[in-house]
Scaffold this active site. Sequence first.
Site, PDB file in Angstrom:
ATOM      1  N   SER A 102      -2.942   0.163  -4.713  1.00 55.90           N
ATOM      2  CA  SER A 102      -2.815   1.963  -3.777  1.00 55.90           C
ATOM      3  C   SER A 102      -4.375   2.513  -4.491  1.00 55.90           C
ATOM      4  CB  SER A 102      -1.505   2.408  -3.687  1.00 55.90           C
ATOM      5  OG  SER A 102      -2.706   3.886  -3.727  1.00 55.90           O
ATOM      6  N   ALA A 103      -5.577   3.176  -2.731  1.00 62.38           N
ATOM      7  CA  ALA A 103      -6.749   3.821  -3.845  1.00 62.38           C
ATOM      8  C   ALA A 103      -6.197   4.682  -4.133  1.00 62.38           C
ATOM      9  CB  ALA A 103      -7.758   3.269  -2.298  1.00 62.38           C
TER      10      ALA A 103
ATOM     11  N   LYS B  39     -10.744  -1.330  -1.666  1.00 64.15           N
ATOM     12  CA  LYS B  39     -10.536  -2.318  -1.087  1.00 64.15           C
ATOM     13  C   LYS B  39     -11.843  -2.354   0.322  1.00 64.15           C
ATOM     14  CE  LYS B  39      -5.751  -0.867  -1.330  1.00 64.15           C
ATOM     15  NZ  LYS B  39      -4.606  -0.165  -0.668  1.00 64.15           N
TER      16      LYS B  39
ATOM     17  N   ASP C 252       1.207  -0.932  -0.253  1.00 66.06           N
ATOM     18  CA  ASP C 252      -0.470  -0.520   0.081  1.00 66.06           C
ATOM     19  C   ASP C 252       0.953   0.817  -0.249  1.00 66.06           C
ATOM     20  OD1 ASP C 252      -2.204   1.558   0.644  1.00 66.06           O
ATOM     21  OD2 ASP C 252      -1.337   1.698   2.428  1.00 66.06           O
ATOM     22  N   LEU C 253       0.370   2.679  -0.184  1.00 65.66           N
ATOM     23  CA  LEU C 253       0.415   3.162  -0.449  1.00 65.66           C
ATOM     24  C   LEU C 253       0.877   4.346   1.048  1.00 65.66           C
ATOM     25  CD1 LEU C 253       3.421   5.322  -1.972  1.00 65.66           C
ATOM     26  CD2 LEU C 253       1.318   6.134  -2.982  1.00 65.66           C
ATOM     27  N   ASP C 254      -0.474   5.712   0.963  1.00 68.37           N
ATOM     28  CA  ASP C 254      -0.258   5.984   2.199  1.00 68.37           C
ATOM     29  C   ASP C 254      -0.375   5.822   3.706  1.00 68.37           C
ATOM     30  OD1 ASP C 254      -1.076   8.083   0.629  1.00 68.37           O
ATOM     31  OD2 ASP C 254      -2.751   7.154   0.067  1.00 68.37           O
TER      32      ASP C 254
ATOM     33  N   THR D 274       2.232  10.229   4.693  1.00 58.75           N
ATOM     34  CA  THR D 274       0.809  10.950   3.193  1.00 58.75           C
ATOM     35  C   THR D 274      -0.236  10.637   4.383  1.00 58.75           C
ATOM     36  OG1 THR D 274       0.965   9.036   1.666  1.00 58.75           O
ATOM     37  CG2 THR D 274       1.972  11.592   1.416  1.00 58.75           C
TER      38      THR D 274
ATOM     39  N   LYS E  90      -9.552   5.382   6.358  1.00 60.93           N
ATOM     40  CA  LYS E  90      -7.046   4.730   5.688  1.00 60.93           C
ATOM     41  C   LYS E  90      -8.425   4.011   4.388  1.00 60.93           C
ATOM     42  CE  LYS E  90      -4.536   6.046   9.394  1.00 60.93           C
ATOM     43  NZ  LYS E  90      -3.458   5.541  10.372  1.00 60.93           N
TER      44      LYS E  90
ATOM     45  N   GLU F  35       0.497  -3.521   4.661  1.00 62.27           N
ATOM     46  CA  GLU F  35      -1.314  -2.543   4.855  1.00 62.27           C
ATOM     47  C   GLU F  35      -1.049  -2.445   5.839  1.00 62.27           C
ATOM     48  OE1 GLU F  35      -3.554  -0.956   4.033  1.00 62.27           O
ATOM     49  OE2 GLU F  35      -4.206  -1.584   1.656  1.00 62.27           O
ATOM     50  N   ASP F  36      -2.038  -0.309   6.189  1.00 63.76           N
ATOM     51  CA  ASP F  36      -1.778   1.078   7.234  1.00 63.76           C
ATOM     52  C   ASP F  36      -3.271   0.644   7.709  1.00 63.76           C
ATOM     53  OD1 ASP F  36      -2.382   2.171   5.433  1.00 63.76           O
ATOM     54  OD2 ASP F  36      -1.798   3.328   6.637  1.00 63.76           O
TER      55      ASP F  36
HETATM   56  C1  BG6 Z   1      -5.498   6.079   0.121  1.00 64.24           C
HETATM   57  C2  BG6 Z   1      -5.668   6.355   0.807  1.00 64.24           C
HETATM   58  O1  BG6 Z   1      -4.256   5.239   0.144  1.00 64.24           O
HETATM   59  O2  BG6 Z   1      -5.652   6.433  -1.215  1.00 64.24           O
HETATM   60  C3  BG6 Z   1      -7.102   7.262   1.998  1.00 64.24           C
HETATM   61  O3  BG6 Z   1      -5.576   5.674   2.125  1.00 64.24           O
HETATM   62  C4  BG6 Z   1      -7.337   8.023   0.449  1.00 64.24           C
HETATM   63  O4  BG6 Z   1      -7.315   7.970   2.941  1.00 64.24           O
HETATM   64  C5  BG6 Z   1      -7.419   7.632  -1.249  1.00 64.24           C
HETATM   65  O5  BG6 Z   1      -9.320   8.376   0.480  1.00 64.24           O
HETATM   66  C6  BG6 Z   1      -7.206   7.886  -1.812  1.00 64.24           C
HETATM   67  O6  BG6 Z   1      -6.975   8.647  -2.428  1.00 64.24           O
HETATM   68  P1  BG6 Z   1      -6.516  10.047  -3.246  1.00 64.24           P
HETATM   69  O7  BG6 Z   1      -4.838  10.092  -3.719  1.00 64.24           O
HETATM   70  O8  BG6 Z   1      -6.115   9.620  -3.878  1.00 64.24           O
HETATM   71  O9  BG6 Z   1      -7.482  10.950  -3.179  1.00 64.24           O
HETATM   72 MG    MG Z   2      -3.024   3.596   3.452  1.00 65.41          MG
END
Ligand code: BG6
Ligand code: MG
Length: 229
Positions: free
Chosen positions: A114-115, A145, A9-11, A17, A45, A169-170
Amino acid sequence: MTTKGFIFDLDGVIVDTAKYHYMAWKELANSLGIAFSEAQNEQLKGVSRVDSLKKILTWGQVTLSYQEFADWMTAKNDGYLSYIDQMDEREILPGVVDLLSSIRSKGHAIALGSASKNARLILEKVGLISFFDCIVDGTNLTKAKPDPEVFLTGSKGLGVPPNSCVVFEDAAAGIKAANAANMISIGIGKKEFLFEADIVLSGMDQVNESLLELLIQSVSKESFNQYQF
Ligand code: BG6
Ligand code: MG
């Protein structure tokens, strides 16, 4: 040796972030007169931008027109991007570069799951994009997810079967997604939120060489779970 797929996962896993998403959502919620706590943030999240705004509006019992909804979505992302703009490699979380390098040097495959629609921008900004063999992000997903689509697409992109993949994943939703994909799930954060993970670590710097070896040697999620941590 079987090639393993490591999907990140990224964030909140690769970069710090998650705090910027929190700050941007809090500003938005407060502008709409909605209180917003850290516990509520935890439920956002891993959740897409559109679903996050829907949840906040439900909590605050606020109804918006279609246009207002679109405008607040833009406002949230503009706020978030103003934080991202300042980012550099100092925001890579501790342990991440060593782990990616180690996986690479052992010949295993690496994907992003990542989302976020901002994922490529962020990986470029912090100089990590070249580590990734496959990037699955919010621009090429149809189901959020906890649906396993994100990780199954990553496994396909790497050419590694799901039961040979490991997910970091967090988010509770992301752990559910990894489990539904039959992948080893590593929670990064607190056990109270990530109790469904196969193992929970306080940070990426806790993934030491012996754990990495164990992940590489485990032939499946079931075999990994035979170990008592
Ligand atoms: C996820 C984050 O990685 O991405 C969420 O945990 C976030 O908080 C989602 O809403 C979508 O991200 P973005 O950058 O497209 O708004
Ligand atoms: Mg995350």
